[in-house]
Design a protein around this motif. Structure first.
Motif, PDB file in Angstrom:
ATOM      1  N   VAL A 147       0.578  -5.434   5.274  1.00 36.86           N
ATOM      2  CA  VAL A 147       1.514  -4.340   4.607  1.00 36.86           C
ATOM      3  C   VAL A 147       1.264  -4.507   3.379  1.00 36.86           C
ATOM      4  N   GLN A 148       2.747  -2.281   2.688  1.00 41.48           N
ATOM      5  CA  GLN A 148       2.119  -2.867   2.035  1.00 41.48           C
ATOM      6  C   GLN A 148       2.704  -3.726   0.298  1.00 41.48           C
ATOM      7  N   PRO A 149       2.499  -3.655  -0.002  1.00 41.24           N
ATOM      8  CA  PRO A 149       3.205  -4.343  -1.886  1.00 41.24           C
ATOM      9  C   PRO A 149       5.077  -3.676  -1.937  1.00 41.24           C
ATOM     10  N   GLY A 150       5.580  -4.871  -1.587  1.00 42.15           N
ATOM     11  CA  GLY A 150       7.341  -4.419  -1.191  1.00 42.15           C
ATOM     12  C   GLY A 150       7.558  -3.996   0.087  1.00 42.15           C
ATOM     13  N   GLY A 151       6.685  -4.184   1.089  1.00 46.28           N
ATOM     14  CA  GLY A 151       7.415  -4.412   1.969  1.00 46.28           C
ATOM     15  C   GLY A 151       7.200  -5.356   3.218  1.00 46.28           C
ATOM     16  N   SER A 152       8.131  -5.679   4.536  1.00 51.41           N
ATOM     17  CA  SER A 152       8.650  -7.200   4.943  1.00 51.41           C
ATOM     18  C   SER A 152       8.417  -7.210   5.936  1.00 51.41           C
TER      19      SER A 152
END
Length: 129
Positions: A12-17
């Protein structure tokens, strides 16, 4: 035989969930404290979130407080970890574990995590762009 199986990990990308699941078999989670632990390469295992399914009390490590939420679906005998605002430093293998509620508390389980009744096999979470 007490068995826990984690799922839901991934990239998952940074800031994702992400939402992790921990499904129990061979016992009912209603009488247990269940916790999520993680271990990053080269680092010690960290207890990040624990919940008592007898009274609903929870413990969260400072590193995840306000971003991660733990919950239980008794009908599915499954515990979840909702992880929001993920950071690269959240990258780790995530494990769930369970211990009889009569002998522990969420904070004790997360901080000590010794001689627990059951552990899952782990699921990898990678936070990277």
């Amino acid at each position: 035989q007490l068995q826990l199986v984690e799922s839901g990990g991934g990239l998952v990308q940074p800031g994702g969930s992400l939402r992790l699941s921990c499904a129990a078999s061979g016992f009912t989670l209603n009488y247990y404290v269940v916790g999520w632990f993680r271990q990053a390469p080269g680092k010690e295992r960290e207890g990040i979130s624990c919940i008592s399914n007898t009274d609903g009390t929870t413990y969260y490590a400072d590193s995840v407080k306000g971003r991660f939420t733990m919950s239980t679906d008794s009908a599915k005998n499954t515990v979840y970890l909702q992880m929001n605002s993920l950071k690269p430093e959240d990258t780790a293998v995530y494990y769930c574990a369970a211990d009889w509620a009569g002998i522990t508390t969420p904070k004790r389980m997360c901080l000590i995590a010794k001689d627990l009744d059951a552990w899952g096999q782990g699921t990898l979470v990678t936070v990277s762009s």
